[in-house]
Design a protein around this motif. Structure first.
Motif, PDB file in Angstrom:
ATOM      1  N   LEU A  83       0.982  -1.163  -0.044  1.00  3.14           N
ATOM      2  CA  LEU A  83      -0.084   0.021   0.103  1.00  3.14           C
ATOM      3  C   LEU A  83       0.943   1.212   0.057  1.00  3.14           C
ATOM      4  O   LEU A  83       0.578   2.062  -0.548  1.00  3.14           O
TER       5      LEU A  83
ATOM      6  N   TYR B  54       1.820   2.021  -3.438  1.00  7.14           N
ATOM      7  CA  TYR B  54       0.649   2.766  -4.049  1.00  7.14           C
ATOM      8  C   TYR B  54       0.360   4.029  -3.865  1.00  7.14           C
ATOM      9  O   TYR B  54       0.142   5.114  -4.606  1.00  7.14           O
TER      10      TYR B  54
ATOM     11  N   GLU C 176      -7.786  -3.298   5.151  1.00  3.99           N
ATOM     12  CA  GLU C 176      -7.094  -3.188   3.755  1.00  3.99           C
ATOM     13  C   GLU C 176      -5.934  -3.742   3.562  1.00  3.99           C
ATOM     14  O   GLU C 176      -5.646  -4.253   2.607  1.00  3.99           O
ATOM     15  N   THR C 177      -5.193  -3.674   4.637  1.00 10.63           N
ATOM     16  CA  THR C 177      -3.671  -4.340   4.511  1.00 10.63           C
ATOM     17  C   THR C 177      -3.542  -5.355   5.776  1.00 10.63           C
ATOM     18  O   THR C 177      -2.304  -5.316   5.927  1.00 10.63           O
TER      19      THR C 177
ATOM     20  N   THR D  36      -2.343  -3.221  -4.570  1.00 11.36           N
ATOM     21  CA  THR D  36      -1.735  -3.044  -3.068  1.00 11.36           C
ATOM     22  C   THR D  36      -1.324  -4.518  -2.420  1.00 11.36           C
ATOM     23  O   THR D  36      -1.029  -4.415  -1.398  1.00 11.36           O
TER      24      THR D  36
END
Ligand code: ZN
Length: 333
Positions: free
Chosen positions: A54, A57, A198-199, A250
Motif C-alpha cells: 500500500l 501505491y 485493507e492491509t 496493493t
C-alpha cells in the motif's frame, strides 16, 4: 455494464485526476513535473499493476497533489471527476479527500472544502448526477490534525459535506488514537466511514465499528481470513466499500480471482463496488464490474441488489436515495 446506473461510495479525489488536466494546470501555474509528455506522465500517475505494498501505491499521490493547490484547480478537478462518472452512468458519487493536503500554497481548509463543493455543484447542474463529500483524515498525520479536519468541515455539513473518514497507511490498533476526534465528528452530525482491513488486520474492522462508530468500512478485505470478525460483519450487515483493482495493486489480494467481492455477496455480506482511484488504479466503475463479470456469474439480480445496497448505504438524503432508486431498472438508450 456501461449503460447500467451506478452508485459509487469510495473514490479519492487526488487519485482520480485526468492526466491532461495535471499537465494543463502544471503549465498554467508553473508547477514542475517530472515529464511534460502525456504518455510518460500517465505512467507516473498510474500505480503499477502490482505494487509491492500500500505504501508503494500511495507514492502515486504526491504528483497530483502538486496541482491541487488553488481554488480553480480544485473546482475543475472535482467537476471533471463528476463529469467522467456521469458519462458512465454513475448516478450518485461520494468523493473523499484530505483537506490538509491542499493548503501548500496558502488556501485555508475551509477554502479547500468550498472549492470542491463548487465543483460538485457545477457538475450537478450540468449532468444527471448527485454527489456528496467525505473529509478524510490521514492516519499518518497527528490526532490534532484530525480535529482540525472535523472542525473545518462542520459548517459545510448538509451543504455538501456528509462524512468523515480515516485513510492512508493502516497500522494494527490505529482506532484507539482517533476515538476522540471521530466521536466529536459524530456529535457534530458527520457520518463515519473508515478504511480498515485493507492491509492485514481484520480486528481493525471491528474496532472501527465498535470504537469509532463506523457505519461503513472502506475495503474490509481481510475479514475473509477471520471467522469471528466475518460473522460480526455479516450479522450486523456492515457495508463494505470494496475496490477490487486497488486491492490487487496493493497486494491485499493476489489477483482478481482471489478477491472476495463475489463470495462475500453470495454469502450475504453487504458489499458495494467502487473504484478507489480512477487514475492511480487506471479504472472506472464499468471496468470494475466488467472484470467481475468475466470471472464470476454476475447476473441482473446480483447487480440490482448491490445497486440497492449502495443506495441504502449512501450518506444521502432520503429524496436523493429515492431518486437513485427510481433510476433502476434502467431505461434502454
Ligand atoms: Zn480508499
Amino acid at each position: 455494464m456501461h449503460g447500467l446506473p451506478k452508485i459509487e461510495l469510495h473514490c479519492h479525489l487526488d487519485g482520480s485526476l485526468r492526466v491532461a488536466t495535471v499537465l494543463d494546470i502544471a503549465r498554467k501555474e508553473g508547477i514542475e513535473l517530472p515529464t511534460y509528455h502525456l504518455t510518460e506522465l500517465k505512467h507516473a500517475l498510474i500505480a503499477p499493476e502490482e505494487c509491492t505494498s500500500l505504501a508503494d501505491y500511495l507514492q502515486c499521490f504526491a504528483l497530483p497533489n502538486a496541482v491541487m493547490q488553488s481554488k480553480e484547480s480544485l473546482k475543475r478537478i472535482t467537476f471533471e471527476l463528476f463529469e467522467d462518472a456521469a458519462k458512465e452512468n454513475v448516478k450518485y458519487l461520494e468523493v473523499r479527500f484530505g483537506p490538509q493536503l491542499h493548503t501548500m500554497k496558502g488556501l485555508t481548509l475551509e477554502e479547500v472544502i468550498q472549492s470542491v463543493i463548487d465543483g460538485l455543484k457545477l457538475a450537478e447542474a450540468r449532468y444527471e448526477i448527485k454527489g456528496n463529500i467525505i473529509l478524510s483524515c490521514l492516519r499518518s498525520m497527528s490526532v490534532e490534525s484530525a480535529f482540525e479536519v472535523v472542525e473545518s468541515g462542520k459548517s459545510f455539513l448538509g451543504k455538501g459535506v456528509v462524512a468523515i473518514d480515516l485513510c492512508a497507511i493502516e497500522e494494527d490498533g490505529f482506532c484507539t488514537r482517533f476515538v476522540e476526534p471521530i466521536a466529536l465528528a459524530r456529535e457534530y452530525g458527520y457520518h463515519v466511514t473508515i478504511h480498515a482491513g485493507e492491509t492485514g488486520s481484520s480486528q481493525n474492522v471491528l474496532d472501527a465499528v465498535d470504537m469509532l462508530g463506523a457505519e461503513r468500512i472502506g475495503h474490509g478485505v481481510f475479514i475473509k481470513d477471520d471467522p469471528i470478525v466475518y460473522q460480526r460483519v455479516k450479522e450486523q450487515q456492515i457495508v463494505l466499500e470494496m475496490c477490487p483493482t486497488s486491492n490487487v495493486q496493493t497486494k491485499a489480494v493476489l489477483n482478481y480471482q482471489e478477491h472476495p467481492f463475489y463470495l462475500f455477496h453470495q454469502d450475504g455480506i453487504k458489499v458495494t463496488m467502487n473504484t478507489d482511484n480512477r487514475t492511480v488504479s487506471h479504472t472506472t466503475m464499468t471496468n470494475e464490474w466488467e472484470i467481475m463479470e468475466q470471472l464470476f456469474t454476475v447476473d441482473k439480480q446480483m447487480y440490482q441488489m448491490i445497486y440497492e445496497t449502495s443506495v441504502q448505504a449512501a450518506f444521502a438524503t432520503q429524496a436523493i436515495k429515492e431518486w437513485c432508486l427510481s433510476q433502476y431498472p434502467p431505461t434502454i438508450h
